[in-house]
Design an enzyme around this catalytic site. Structure first.
Site, PDB file in Angstrom:
ATOM      1  N   HIS A  97      -2.676  -3.227  -3.311  1.00  0.00           N
ATOM      2  CA  HIS A  97      -4.019  -3.017  -2.777  1.00  0.00           C
ATOM      3  C   HIS A  97      -5.015  -2.821  -3.926  1.00  0.00           C
ATOM      4  O   HIS A  97      -6.153  -3.291  -3.870  1.00  0.00           O
ATOM      5  CB  HIS A  97      -4.024  -1.791  -1.862  1.00  0.00           C
ATOM      6  N   GLU A 134       2.544  -0.909   4.549  1.00  0.00           N
ATOM      7  CA  GLU A 134       2.227   0.466   4.144  1.00  0.00           C
ATOM      8  C   GLU A 134       3.539   1.210   3.884  1.00  0.00           C
ATOM      9  O   GLU A 134       4.499   1.060   4.633  1.00  0.00           O
ATOM     10  CB  GLU A 134       1.442   1.192   5.219  1.00  0.00           C
ATOM     11  N   HIS A 140       0.835  -1.196   0.000  1.00  0.00           N
ATOM     12  CA  HIS A 140       0.000   0.000   0.000  1.00  0.00           C
ATOM     13  C   HIS A 140       0.871   1.247   0.000  1.00  0.00           C
ATOM     14  O   HIS A 140       2.053   1.186   0.323  1.00  0.00           O
ATOM     15  CB  HIS A 140      -0.856   0.078   1.273  1.00  0.00           C
ATOM     16  N   TYR A 141       0.273   2.397  -0.284  1.00  0.00           N
ATOM     17  CA  TYR A 141       0.867   3.674   0.112  1.00  0.00           C
ATOM     18  C   TYR A 141      -0.089   4.366   1.072  1.00  0.00           C
ATOM     19  O   TYR A 141      -1.296   4.101   1.086  1.00  0.00           O
ATOM     20  CB  TYR A 141       1.219   4.566  -1.075  1.00  0.00           C
ATOM     21  N   THR A 142       0.457   5.257   1.904  1.00  0.00           N
ATOM     22  CA  THR A 142      -0.348   5.880   2.952  1.00  0.00           C
ATOM     23  C   THR A 142      -1.108   7.116   2.474  1.00  0.00           C
ATOM     24  O   THR A 142      -2.122   7.481   3.071  1.00  0.00           O
ATOM     25  CB  THR A 142       0.541   6.300   4.136  1.00  0.00           C
ATOM     26  N   ASP A 155      -3.572   2.284  -4.692  1.00  0.00           N
ATOM     27  CA  ASP A 155      -2.224   2.108  -4.140  1.00  0.00           C
ATOM     28  C   ASP A 155      -1.648   0.715  -4.391  1.00  0.00           C
ATOM     29  O   ASP A 155      -2.404  -0.244  -4.488  1.00  0.00           O
ATOM     30  CB  ASP A 155      -2.219   2.433  -2.637  1.00  0.00           C
TER      31      ASP A 155
END
Length: 340
Positions: A222, A175, A111-113, A232
């Site tokens: 994700h 993440e 994922h990225y935040t 993401d």
């Protein structure tokens, strides 16, 4: 007459003695008992002895695999052994561990935040969302663990891949601090990932994949498992670099892709609006793993699924429109990673 009586008497005596002898024989002659062979209990004498459970300060560990790795069975425990404590009874590990077991951790989701470092920490530790690990963007050598790998983190949400649903139950989430893309601009301009972050993610992912025997087909974005609502880690995440340099995840073979591309160019434009052709593309996306339902129409769900696929495997163009190159890549991947 007397002689006759004598002979009769003698015969009676002989007969009586003989009968008594027979009775004696029948009375005392032991019968040979019929003994049914007892079933032989299976033992492990021919097997190698099980390694002992280690105990450190009252905490038990078992870090050796004695199961059949070819069946994806694994008895190693990457943490302390958790056992019940029933009142009035003692749980013993005389026969621990059974060889028929494997890991619950079957997927790795990236994922990225979409937040800076400090806010990423706050949100992932204090709100109703979490991940097992957080890779910061501060240039140090630290990776933050937020959730025990043996527990569910709330990172995947409503999700699916192939026949599996709700992947929080079976996945580890990483993440990565990254701005994502700004909202409200009308266009999506994704932020890049630093080299330090990529190296951290690669080292962390490699460790997790190796320990839990996670196959390449289960290392996902994700966006792959929830294409209708997530983007993401986006098209700037270097999936090909992870594949080429660290043997992480999936990528297609260029030669196979080129063969399909040459075929697709011949009549791709002509067939593009044909419902049966669209249905075939949707079926191929579904076969690869995406949770899209074939409809024979270029509907919104299909467009978002194609977009997620392009983020991962064709980041140069992620407009959600199926073209000959995207179609060729999808077919090449289905050949390489066919469902067994």
């Amino acid at each position: 007459m007397r002689k006759t009586l004598y002979i009769i008497g003698l015969s009676t005596f002989v007969f009586s003695c003989t009968s008594q002898q027979n009775v004696k024989k029948n009375t005392y002659k032991p019968k040979t008992p019929v003994v049914q062979p007892k079933p032989v209990a299976k033992t492990q004498t021919s097997e190698a002895p099980k390694p002992k459970i280690t105990n450190e300060h009252g905490v038990e560990f078992f870090t050796t695999n004695i199961a059949d790795a070819t069946k994806n069975d694994n008895t190693a425990s990457y943490g302390s052994i958790v056992s019940a404590k029933p009142a009035g009874y003692k749980v013993v590990k005389t026969y621990f561990p059974a060889v028929a077991q494997n890991f619950r951790q079957r997927y790795l989701i990236l994922h990225y935040t979409a937040l800076p470092d400090d806010k990423s920490i706050t949100v992932l530790t204090q709100q109703a969302v979490s991940a097992h690990y957080l890779v910061n963007n501060t240039g140090d050598n630290e990776i933050y663990q937020l959730v025990d790998e043996n527990k569910r983190a709330y990172h995947a949400g409503v999700s699916s891949w192939r026949s599996d649903k709700n992947l929080n139950d079976t996945s580890i989430g990483i993440e990565i601090v990254n701005a994502g893309f700004p909202n409200g601009t009308g266009t999506r301009v994704f932020a890049p990932f630093s080299d330090d972050q990529v190296r951290k993610v690669a080292a962390l992912a490699k460790d997790i994949i190796t320990r839990y025997q996670i196959p390449a087909t289960n290392v996902l974005a994700h966006a792959d498992i929830a294409p209708a609502r997530k983007q993401d880690p986006g098209p700037m995440f270097p999936w090909k670099k992870l594949y080429d340099e660290y043997q992480i995840g999936m990528w297609y073979d260029q030669t196979t892709k080129q063969d399909y591309f040459d075929l697709a160019q011949e009549d791709f434009a002509v067939k593009y609006s044909d419902p049966s052709f669209i249905f075939g593309i949707q079926t191929a996306l579904q076969k690869f793993g995406y949770g899209v339902e074939p409809s024979g129409k270029w509907d919104d769900a299909t467009k978002k699924t194609i977009e997620a696929f392009q983020y991962h495997f064709r980041p140069q163009n992620y407009d959600g429109i199926m073209d000959a190159e995207t179609w060729a890549i999808l077919q090449a991947l289905n050949v390489k990673y066919s469902v067994k």
